[in-house]
Design an enzyme around this catalytic site. Structure first.
Site, PDB file in Angstrom:
ATOM      1  N   HIS A 178       0.812  -1.222   0.000  1.00  0.00           N
ATOM      2  CA  HIS A 178       0.000   0.000   0.000  1.00  0.00           C
ATOM      3  C   HIS A 178       0.848   1.275   0.000  1.00  0.00           C
ATOM      4  O   HIS A 178       0.422   2.311  -0.508  1.00  0.00           O
ATOM      5  CB  HIS A 178      -0.959   0.001   1.190  1.00  0.00           C
ATOM      6  CG  HIS A 178      -0.296   0.237   2.513  1.00  0.00           C
ATOM      7  ND1 HIS A 178       0.458  -0.727   3.154  1.00  0.00           N
ATOM      8  CD2 HIS A 178      -0.256   1.328   3.312  1.00  0.00           C
ATOM      9  CE1 HIS A 178       0.922  -0.238   4.291  1.00  0.00           C
ATOM     10  NE2 HIS A 178       0.507   1.010   4.418  1.00  0.00           N
ATOM     11  N   ASP A 179       2.055   1.228   0.560  1.00  0.00           N
ATOM     12  CA  ASP A 179       2.889   2.431   0.648  1.00  0.00           C
ATOM     13  C   ASP A 179       4.036   2.448  -0.356  1.00  0.00           C
ATOM     14  O   ASP A 179       4.969   3.229  -0.205  1.00  0.00           O
ATOM     15  CB  ASP A 179       3.474   2.556   2.060  1.00  0.00           C
ATOM     16  CG  ASP A 179       2.587   3.373   2.979  1.00  0.00           C
ATOM     17  OD1 ASP A 179       1.685   4.054   2.470  1.00  0.00           O
ATOM     18  OD2 ASP A 179       2.796   3.314   4.203  1.00  0.00           O
ATOM     19  N   LYS A 182       5.693   5.639  -1.799  1.00  0.00           N
ATOM     20  CA  LYS A 182       6.648   6.481  -1.089  1.00  0.00           C
ATOM     21  C   LYS A 182       7.994   6.533  -1.798  1.00  0.00           C
ATOM     22  O   LYS A 182       8.790   7.443  -1.543  1.00  0.00           O
ATOM     23  CB  LYS A 182       6.852   5.952   0.334  1.00  0.00           C
ATOM     24  CG  LYS A 182       5.745   6.319   1.299  1.00  0.00           C
ATOM     25  CD  LYS A 182       6.120   5.874   2.708  1.00  0.00           C
ATOM     26  CE  LYS A 182       5.109   6.366   3.720  1.00  0.00           C
ATOM     27  NZ  LYS A 182       5.491   5.958   5.100  1.00  0.00           N
ATOM     28  N   HIS A 207       1.468  10.015  -3.070  1.00  0.00           N
ATOM     29  CA  HIS A 207       2.086   8.686  -3.024  1.00  0.00           C
ATOM     30  C   HIS A 207       1.142   7.552  -3.440  1.00  0.00           C
ATOM     31  O   HIS A 207       1.608   6.568  -4.016  1.00  0.00           O
ATOM     32  CB  HIS A 207       2.730   8.422  -1.652  1.00  0.00           C
ATOM     33  CG  HIS A 207       1.805   7.945  -0.587  1.00  0.00           C
ATOM     34  ND1 HIS A 207       1.151   8.801   0.260  1.00  0.00           N
ATOM     35  CD2 HIS A 207       1.428   6.690  -0.229  1.00  0.00           C
ATOM     36  CE1 HIS A 207       0.417   8.091   1.106  1.00  0.00           C
ATOM     37  NE2 HIS A 207       0.557   6.816   0.833  1.00  0.00           N
ATOM     38  N   HIS A 231      -6.397   3.589  -0.892  1.00  0.00           N
ATOM     39  CA  HIS A 231      -6.445   3.261   0.535  1.00  0.00           C
ATOM     40  C   HIS A 231      -6.519   4.483   1.441  1.00  0.00           C
ATOM     41  O   HIS A 231      -6.676   4.339   2.658  1.00  0.00           O
ATOM     42  CB  HIS A 231      -5.250   2.366   0.926  1.00  0.00           C
ATOM     43  CG  HIS A 231      -3.923   3.058   0.896  1.00  0.00           C
ATOM     44  ND1 HIS A 231      -3.204   3.253  -0.262  1.00  0.00           N
ATOM     45  CD2 HIS A 231      -3.168   3.577   1.893  1.00  0.00           C
ATOM     46  CE1 HIS A 231      -2.071   3.858   0.020  1.00  0.00           C
ATOM     47  NE2 HIS A 231      -2.021   4.075   1.322  1.00  0.00           N
ATOM     48  N   HIS A 232      -6.419   5.692   0.883  1.00  0.00           N
ATOM     49  CA  HIS A 232      -6.597   6.905   1.683  1.00  0.00           C
ATOM     50  C   HIS A 232      -7.921   7.617   1.391  1.00  0.00           C
ATOM     51  O   HIS A 232      -8.126   8.733   1.849  1.00  0.00           O
ATOM     52  CB  HIS A 232      -5.433   7.865   1.456  1.00  0.00           C
ATOM     53  CG  HIS A 232      -4.193   7.479   2.211  1.00  0.00           C
ATOM     54  ND1 HIS A 232      -4.168   7.300   3.573  1.00  0.00           N
ATOM     55  CD2 HIS A 232      -2.935   7.202   1.777  1.00  0.00           C
ATOM     56  CE1 HIS A 232      -2.946   6.950   3.951  1.00  0.00           C
ATOM     57  NE2 HIS A 232      -2.188   6.872   2.878  1.00  0.00           N
ATOM     58  N   ASP A 260      -4.224  -0.479   7.898  1.00  0.00           N
ATOM     59  CA  ASP A 260      -3.145   0.502   7.913  1.00  0.00           C
ATOM     60  C   ASP A 260      -3.247   1.395   9.145  1.00  0.00           C
ATOM     61  O   ASP A 260      -2.270   1.612   9.871  1.00  0.00           O
ATOM     62  CB  ASP A 260      -3.234   1.330   6.632  1.00  0.00           C
ATOM     63  CG  ASP A 260      -2.062   2.273   6.456  1.00  0.00           C
ATOM     64  OD1 ASP A 260      -1.033   2.071   7.118  1.00  0.00           O
ATOM     65  OD2 ASP A 260      -2.181   3.205   5.638  1.00  0.00           O
TER      66      ASP A 260
END
Length: 351
Positions: A178-179, A182, A207, A231-232, A260
């Site tokens: 998910h990240d 970055k 990101h 996801h945000h 998360d």
């Protein structure tokens, strides 16, 4: 090799206990079917039990959960190979001699080749994901271990929701990756001490789109790519990057959002200490319906009540002294949740 040897030993003893005939030709052949099937079944059960134990140890799951689905996937192949082995025995003892038994080897070889190809492809998938996660961990040291735990929490939620087994791997990939976006964020922004400027916050909020660009060509990820992108997003439509709301947000993304946020609150970082699991769940429940999908929050609560949760430090090695909290920076779990008190690298999680 040890597991296979043990399974073969138990299968042989099963066949012996059922008095498998010494000769396989003539009238003894039908009578050989029952011992052969029983031996193949015991072989399959033994390997499944051992595989489940290995999986439970590796993923920190209860044995019952680790075994779920394994037997169904393994039973048919093992029974087919067991009958193929019986066929080889019958042909070997037939009037045509051992040469006839070799005819069975070709389909057996094809079957083994396909099986090996599947495992090689799966190993390549795992290596791809590990490489991406390691790259993120190197760039943003405050998130070390975070990705793996989010993947594990995502699977707990998905399993509690009753998702099919073939989707569990996809959900786990989504949590782990998910990240990954970055990697496209400047290191000076990721590691900045203190609050972010509005411009830096806009950079951080890119990101998910960076991550989606990185993984959209990886076909085996499937819907995990949507989770990386969304996801945000928030249930009330105030998230990013597209301001989706409610059911517009992909289900996989709603799962990862809760996982998360949960790990962000229960992990010890250089700038904040871990919150108790109960406190983190209470915060998630407070934000359910506005920030998070209540179904996902409820599923996580039930899964944790059943299985518990193993927490570990991320930015510091286990057993080291955790420094006093510093000003929030964009480390692992930045949030602009309801109270705006946590670091902002990952807006959309609760404070």
């Amino acid at each position: 090799a040890a597991a296979t040897a043990l399974a073969a030993w138990t299968a042989a003893h099963t066949a012996g206990a059922l008095h498998a005939p010494a000769a396989l030709d003539g009238p003894d052949f039908p009578r050989a079917l029952l011992p052969a099937l029983a031996a193949a079944l015991v072989f399959c059960l033994t390997l499944t039990a051992l595989d489940g134990g290995i999986r439970a140890t590796a993923e920190g799951l209860p044995l019952r959960t680790a075994w779920r689905g394994l037997l169904g996937r393994a039973l048919a192949p093992h029974l087919v190979h067991g009958l193929a082995g019986l066929m080889m025995g019958v042909l070997w003892r037939s009037p045509y001699g051992p040469a006839a038994a070799l005819l069975v080897l070709l389909p057996m070889y094809v079957s083994c080749w396909v099986f090996a190809q599947y495992h090689r492809e799966r190993a390549a998938h795992q290596a791809t994901i590990r490489a991406l996660v390691q790259a993120v961990d190197i760039k943003d040291s405050y998130t070390r271990g975070h990705s793996e735990r989010v993947g594990r929490a995502s699977v707990l939620i998905a399993r509690e929701l009753g998702m099919a087994d073939d989707r569990l791997d996809v959900v786990r990939f989504a949590g782990i990756l998910h990240d990954v976006g970055k990697l496209g964020v400047p290191t000076r922004v990721l590691r900045k001490d203190g609050p972010l400027t509005p411009e830096e916050r806009r950079i951080i909020e890119l990101h998910p789109e960076y991550g989606h660009e990185m993984v959209r060509g990886i076909g085996f990820l499937g819907e995990a790519r949507d989770a990386v992108l969304h996801h945000h997003e928030r249930i009330d439509g105030s998230g990013y990057p597209y301001g989706l709301r409610g059911e517009q947000i992909p289900e996989c993304a709603r799962v990862v959002a809760v996982a998360d946020a949960f790990d962000a609150m229960t992990s010890t970082r250089s700038y904040s200490r871990a919150r108790p699991v109960a406190t983190a769940l209470a915060e998630l429940e407070r934000c359910a319906g506005s920030q998070f999908d209540p179904r996902m929050v409820g599923a996580l609560a039930r899964a944790l009540d059943r299985y518990g949760w193993q927490t570990a430090v991320t930015a510091d090695e286990p057993g080291t002294q955790v420094p006093a909290p510093r000003a929030p920076g964009p480390g692992a779990a930045g949030t602009t949740g309801p109270a705006e008190t946590a670091e902002p690298a990952k807006t959309g999680e609760p404070a």
